[in-house]
Motif scaffolding. Structure first.
Motif, PDB file in Angstrom:
ATOM      1  N   GLU A  72       0.860  -1.151   0.135  1.00  0.00           N
ATOM      2  CA  GLU A  72      -0.144   0.021  -0.010  1.00  0.00           C
ATOM      3  C   GLU A  72       0.810   1.152  -0.123  1.00  0.00           C
ATOM      4  N   ILE A  73       2.202   1.282  -0.218  1.00  0.00           N
ATOM      5  CA  ILE A  73       3.045   2.372  -0.349  1.00  0.00           C
ATOM      6  C   ILE A  73       3.268   2.495  -1.699  1.00  0.00           C
ATOM      7  N   PRO A  74       3.048   3.717  -2.340  1.00  0.00           N
ATOM      8  CA  PRO A  74       3.427   4.001  -3.787  1.00  0.00           C
ATOM      9  C   PRO A  74       4.907   4.342  -3.778  1.00  0.00           C
ATOM     10  N   TYR A  75       5.519   3.609  -4.666  1.00  0.00           N
ATOM     11  CA  TYR A  75       6.822   4.081  -5.127  1.00  0.00           C
ATOM     12  C   TYR A  75       7.072   4.594  -6.534  1.00  0.00           C
ATOM     13  N   LEU A  76       8.182   5.547  -6.749  1.00  0.00           N
ATOM     14  CA  LEU A  76       8.391   5.693  -8.173  1.00  0.00           C
ATOM     15  C   LEU A  76       9.533   5.029  -8.548  1.00  0.00           C
ATOM     16  N   VAL A  77       9.641   4.832  -9.878  1.00  0.00           N
ATOM     17  CA  VAL A  77      10.829   4.192 -10.265  1.00  0.00           C
ATOM     18  C   VAL A  77      11.125   4.830 -11.627  1.00  0.00           C
ATOM     19  N   ALA A  78      12.635   5.436 -11.603  1.00  0.00           N
ATOM     20  CA  ALA A  78      12.829   6.271 -12.548  1.00  0.00           C
ATOM     21  C   ALA A  78      14.224   6.381 -12.928  1.00  0.00           C
ATOM     22  N   GLY A  79      14.687   6.543 -13.982  1.00  0.00           N
ATOM     23  CA  GLY A  79      16.256   6.853 -14.470  1.00  0.00           C
ATOM     24  C   GLY A  79      16.341   6.872 -15.689  1.00  0.00           C
ATOM     25  N   SER A  80      17.695   6.186 -16.401  1.00  0.00           N
ATOM     26  CA  SER A  80      17.747   6.613 -17.638  1.00  0.00           C
ATOM     27  C   SER A  80      17.964   5.064 -18.102  1.00  0.00           C
ATOM     28  N   LYS A  81      18.728   4.796 -19.377  1.00  0.00           N
ATOM     29  CA  LYS A  81      18.986   3.628 -20.094  1.00  0.00           C
ATOM     30  C   LYS A  81      19.656   2.547 -19.237  1.00  0.00           C
ATOM     31  N   ASN A  82      20.425   2.751 -18.377  1.00  0.00           N
ATOM     32  CA  ASN A  82      21.055   1.832 -17.747  1.00  0.00           C
ATOM     33  C   ASN A  82      21.223   1.887 -16.277  1.00  0.00           C
ATOM     34  N   THR A  83      20.476   2.779 -15.414  1.00  0.00           N
ATOM     35  CA  THR A  83      20.306   2.876 -14.098  1.00  0.00           C
ATOM     36  C   THR A  83      19.053   3.559 -13.862  1.00  0.00           C
ATOM     37  N   CYS A  84      18.053   2.662 -12.952  1.00  0.00           N
ATOM     38  CA  CYS A  84      17.028   3.058 -12.360  1.00  0.00           C
ATOM     39  C   CYS A  84      16.963   2.912 -11.077  1.00  0.00           C
ATOM     40  N   MET A  85      16.227   3.993 -10.280  1.00  0.00           N
ATOM     41  CA  MET A  85      16.346   4.077  -8.856  1.00  0.00           C
ATOM     42  C   MET A  85      14.733   3.839  -8.493  1.00  0.00           C
ATOM     43  N   VAL A  86      14.638   3.488  -7.318  1.00  0.00           N
ATOM     44  CA  VAL A  86      13.239   3.304  -6.709  1.00  0.00           C
ATOM     45  C   VAL A  86      13.157   4.120  -5.183  1.00  0.00           C
ATOM     46  N   TRP A  87      12.150   4.791  -5.140  1.00  0.00           N
ATOM     47  CA  TRP A  87      11.866   5.428  -3.773  1.00  0.00           C
ATOM     48  C   TRP A  87      10.445   5.610  -3.466  1.00  0.00           C
ATOM     49  N   PRO A  88      10.287   5.927  -2.203  1.00  0.00           N
ATOM     50  CA  PRO A  88       8.670   6.165  -1.877  1.00  0.00           C
ATOM     51  C   PRO A  88       8.354   7.495  -2.343  1.00  0.00           C
ATOM     52  N   ALA A  89       7.293   7.254  -3.343  1.00  0.00           N
ATOM     53  CA  ALA A  89       6.965   8.526  -3.997  1.00  0.00           C
ATOM     54  C   ALA A  89       6.652   9.522  -3.070  1.00  0.00           C
ATOM     55  N   GLU A  90       6.103   9.366  -2.005  1.00  0.00           N
ATOM     56  CA  GLU A  90       5.730  10.776  -1.051  1.00  0.00           C
ATOM     57  C   GLU A  90       6.947  11.282  -0.334  1.00  0.00           C
ATOM     58  N   GLN A  91       8.058  10.887  -0.657  1.00  0.00           N
ATOM     59  CA  GLN A  91       9.428  11.538  -0.126  1.00  0.00           C
ATOM     60  C   GLN A  91      10.166  11.873  -1.120  1.00  0.00           C
ATOM     61  N   PRO A  92      11.004  13.042  -0.855  1.00  0.00           N
ATOM     62  CA  PRO A  92      12.081  13.496  -1.676  1.00  0.00           C
ATOM     63  C   PRO A  92      12.901  12.430  -2.207  1.00  0.00           C
ATOM     64  N   VAL A  93      13.339  12.039  -3.424  1.00  0.00           N
ATOM     65  CA  VAL A  93      14.199  11.130  -3.858  1.00  0.00           C
ATOM     66  C   VAL A  93      15.663  11.068  -3.189  1.00  0.00           C
ATOM     67  N   GLU A  94      16.213  12.521  -3.015  1.00  0.00           N
ATOM     68  CA  GLU A  94      17.430  12.664  -2.134  1.00  0.00           C
ATOM     69  C   GLU A  94      17.504  12.010  -0.786  1.00  0.00           C
ATOM     70  N   LYS A  95      16.480  11.844  -0.144  1.00  0.00           N
ATOM     71  CA  LYS A  95      16.350  11.136   1.008  1.00  0.00           C
ATOM     72  C   LYS A  95      16.878   9.617   1.005  1.00  0.00           C
ATOM     73  N   TYR A  96      16.743   9.106  -0.083  1.00  0.00           N
ATOM     74  CA  TYR A  96      16.970   7.619  -0.204  1.00  0.00           C
ATOM     75  C   TYR A  96      18.155   7.470  -1.246  1.00  0.00           C
ATOM     76  N   VAL A  97      18.291   8.149  -2.198  1.00  0.00           N
ATOM     77  CA  VAL A  97      19.591   7.765  -3.131  1.00  0.00           C
ATOM     78  C   VAL A  97      19.921   9.155  -3.383  1.00  0.00           C
ATOM     79  N   PRO A  98      21.355   8.912  -3.930  1.00  0.00           N
ATOM     80  CA  PRO A  98      22.191  10.255  -4.332  1.00  0.00           C
ATOM     81  C   PRO A  98      21.281  10.992  -5.546  1.00  0.00           C
ATOM     82  N   ALA A  99      21.507  12.433  -5.236  1.00  0.00           N
ATOM     83  CA  ALA A  99      20.657  12.972  -6.543  1.00  0.00           C
ATOM     84  C   ALA A  99      21.576  14.370  -6.519  1.00  0.00           C
TER      85      ALA A  99
END
Length: 167
Positions: A72-99
């Motif tokens: 029941e938690i939405p996650y965004l999946v985003a990135g480019s051709k060779n690297t994608c990242m996943v993080w909880p959608a309701e949180q800023p991405v930089e809280k979970y992965v380098p940005a």
């Protein structure tokens, strides 16, 4: 979540499209003649196309976005051709992965998508999560940056969304 349940496995295919190859050999970045076989997907022809967009060659970067819901938690999946990242959608991405490194395309792509999503109203975010996790799979875009080499000068950062792929 919640309760003593076990591990739940979720499988999601994050679609992409082949590298743009052009309609004729002169559209190619290299002389591979790939346009003869892969411009249209899955054996389709120009007669199957609903329309075309004309763009200037800019040497942009593939920028895809998807959404999945787990426990029941939405996650965004985003990135480019060779690297994608996943993080909880309701949180800023930089809280979970380098940005913070503009030389890593997936990082600034995720940062742009995260900021865009968090800027939507609660109702818009809810609709996006519902549609993208149940009906559509991937938004395909091209991000153009002034800090990469280009044939046509690019003076500001912008993204062009050109396709939505279904699940």
């Amino acid at each position: 979540g919640g309760g003593g349940g076990g591990t739940k496995r979720i499988t999601r295919i994050f679609k992409g499209i082949p590298k743009f190859s052009g309609l004729v050999a002169s559209d190619e970045d290299e002389e591979s003649n790939a346009s003869a076989a892969i411009f249209f997907y899955d054996g389709k022809t120009i007669n199957d196309a609903g329309g075309f967009y004309t763009t200037a060659k800019s040497n942009g970067e593939n920028a895809k976005l998807g959404c999945l819901v787990a426990d029941e938690i939405p996650y965004l999946v985003a990135g480019s051709k060779n690297t994608c990242m996943v993080w909880p959608a309701e949180q800023p991405v930089e809280k979970y992965v380098p940005a913070d490194n503009p030389s890593v395309p997936a990082q600034f792509i995720c940062l742009l998508y995260s900021n865009w999503f968090l800027g939507l109203s609660k109702e818009q975010r809810s609709l996006f999560v519902s549609e993208m996790s149940q009906k559509y799979g991937t938004i395909m875009a091209e991000i153009n940056t002034p800090w990469y080499e280009h044939i046509v000068p690019i003076n500001s950062l912008y993204m062009e969304c050109y396709s939505v792929l279904d699940l």
